[in-house]
Design a protein around this motif. Structure first.
Motif, PDB file in Angstrom:
ATOM      1  N   CYS A  41     -32.177  28.467  -3.070  1.00 28.90           N
ATOM      2  CA  CYS A  41     -32.182  27.651  -1.850  1.00 28.90           C
ATOM      3  C   CYS A  41     -32.790  28.392  -0.661  1.00 28.90           C
ATOM      4  O   CYS A  41     -33.607  27.839   0.067  1.00 28.90           O
ATOM      5  CB  CYS A  41     -30.764  27.215  -1.500  1.00 28.90           C
ATOM      6  SG  CYS A  41     -30.024  26.135  -2.749  1.00 28.90           S
ATOM      7  N   HIS A  42     -32.377  29.648  -0.474  1.00 25.47           N
ATOM      8  CA  HIS A  42     -32.806  30.397   0.711  1.00 25.47           C
ATOM      9  C   HIS A  42     -34.143  31.107   0.533  1.00 25.47           C
ATOM     10  O   HIS A  42     -34.694  31.608   1.513  1.00 25.47           O
ATOM     11  CB  HIS A  42     -31.734  31.414   1.115  1.00 25.47           C
ATOM     12  CG  HIS A  42     -30.496  30.764   1.646  1.00 25.47           C
ATOM     13  ND1 HIS A  42     -30.425  30.202   2.892  1.00 25.47           N
ATOM     14  CD2 HIS A  42     -29.272  30.582   1.076  1.00 25.47           C
ATOM     15  CE1 HIS A  42     -29.224  29.697   3.090  1.00 25.47           C
ATOM     16  NE2 HIS A  42     -28.506  29.914   1.993  1.00 25.47           N
ATOM     17  N   ASP A  49     -36.718  28.836   2.168  1.00 29.71           N
ATOM     18  CA  ASP A  49     -37.825  28.162   1.483  1.00 29.71           C
ATOM     19  C   ASP A  49     -37.763  28.315  -0.036  1.00 29.71           C
ATOM     20  O   ASP A  49     -38.786  28.385  -0.710  1.00 29.71           O
ATOM     21  CB  ASP A  49     -39.151  28.703   1.998  1.00 29.71           C
ATOM     22  CG  ASP A  49     -39.292  30.214   1.815  1.00 29.71           C
ATOM     23  OD1 ASP A  49     -38.331  30.868   1.347  1.00 29.71           O
ATOM     24  OD2 ASP A  49     -40.362  30.741   2.158  1.00 29.71           O
ATOM     25  N   GLY A  50     -36.565  28.332  -0.589  1.00 34.91           N
ATOM     26  CA  GLY A  50     -36.414  28.469  -2.032  1.00 34.91           C
ATOM     27  C   GLY A  50     -36.870  27.225  -2.769  1.00 34.91           C
ATOM     28  O   GLY A  50     -37.075  26.165  -2.177  1.00 34.91           O
ATOM     29  N   GLU A  51     -37.018  27.353  -4.077  1.00 43.81           N
ATOM     30  CA  GLU A  51     -37.529  26.247  -4.898  1.00 43.81           C
ATOM     31  C   GLU A  51     -36.635  25.013  -4.849  1.00 43.81           C
ATOM     32  O   GLU A  51     -37.112  23.897  -5.051  1.00 43.81           O
ATOM     33  CB  GLU A  51     -37.715  26.708  -6.339  1.00 43.81           C
ATOM     34  CG  GLU A  51     -36.437  27.192  -6.995  1.00 43.81           C
ATOM     35  CD  GLU A  51     -36.646  27.884  -8.330  1.00 43.81           C
ATOM     36  OE1 GLU A  51     -35.870  27.595  -9.245  1.00 43.81           O
ATOM     37  OE2 GLU A  51     -37.575  28.701  -8.445  1.00 43.81           O
ATOM     38  N   PRO A  60     -31.881  24.691   3.957  1.00 42.78           N
ATOM     39  CA  PRO A  60     -31.102  25.930   4.005  1.00 42.78           C
ATOM     40  C   PRO A  60     -31.481  26.776   5.223  1.00 42.78           C
ATOM     41  O   PRO A  60     -32.625  26.745   5.680  1.00 42.78           O
ATOM     42  CB  PRO A  60     -31.489  26.651   2.713  1.00 42.78           C
ATOM     43  CG  PRO A  60     -32.001  25.587   1.825  1.00 42.78           C
ATOM     44  CD  PRO A  60     -32.646  24.568   2.724  1.00 42.78           C
ATOM     45  N   ALA A  61     -30.534  27.509   5.715  1.00 43.03           N
ATOM     46  CA  ALA A  61     -30.759  28.360   6.886  1.00 43.03           C
ATOM     47  C   ALA A  61     -31.789  29.437   6.595  1.00 43.03           C
ATOM     48  O   ALA A  61     -31.877  29.955   5.482  1.00 43.03           O
ATOM     49  CB  ALA A  61     -29.448  29.014   7.305  1.00 43.03           C
ATOM     50  N   ASP A  62     -32.562  29.767   7.632  1.00 39.62           N
ATOM     51  CA  ASP A  62     -33.447  30.927   7.586  1.00 39.62           C
ATOM     52  C   ASP A  62     -32.565  32.125   7.891  1.00 39.62           C
ATOM     53  O   ASP A  62     -32.138  32.335   9.027  1.00 39.62           O
ATOM     54  CB  ASP A  62     -34.554  30.785   8.630  1.00 39.62           C
ATOM     55  CG  ASP A  62     -35.472  31.993   8.697  1.00 39.62           C
ATOM     56  OD1 ASP A  62     -35.150  33.048   8.095  1.00 39.62           O
ATOM     57  OD2 ASP A  62     -36.505  31.894   9.371  1.00 39.62           O
TER      58      ASP A  62
END
Length: 137
Positions: A41-42, A49-51, A60-62
């Motif tokens: 997710c992260h 910017d996970g898949e 998801p949070a940066d």
């Protein structure tokens, strides 16, 4: 400086960590656990910017800007609460999954930034420490 009452606790936990390590069971590092539990997710670099990020209702949070968003200080206590699952929202509708295996690791004394040494699962500590390395410079 740690209060004297924590010295015996720290000593026992340090010795138990050594004994645990001697048994031959290697724990994953914080980076390895992040890759296994968080990067989908992260993203590998923690930028959100996970898949799987595009499949979620909320991006998801940066995680690389946690310190910047907290006046230059890494918000360790808040990060630990989020990972540990204490911030699931009003109705427990957290997007963050439960990280059961991480909670089952040995407890170590850890100061989340409030000056209080709190027994905390080692693998959660390792992820939090890994997140500190991802902060934008």
């Amino acid at each position: 400086m740690a209060p004297i009452r924590f010295i015996p606790l720290f000593s026992v936990l340090a010795v138990s960590a050594c004994v645990f390590a001697q048994v031959g069971e290697k724990l994953p590092s914080g980076a390895e656990d992040f890759a296994d539990y968080c990067s989908a997710c992260h993203g590998e670099g923690g930028k959100g910017d996970g898949e799987m990020a595009s499949t979620l209702a909320k991006k998801p949070a940066d995680l690389t800007g946690l310190s910047d968003r907290n006046k230059g200080t890494f918000p360790t206590t808040q990060v630990m609460a989020k990972i540990w699952g204490y911030t699931g929202g009003k109705n427990g509708d957290a997007v963050m999954p439960n990280f059961g295996p991480l909670l089952e690791s040995d407890l170590v004394p850890y100061d989340g930034g409030d000056g209080i040494m709190t027994p905390t699962p080692l693998r959660l500590v390792q992820i939090a420490e890994h997140l500190k390395t991802l902060q934008a410079k």
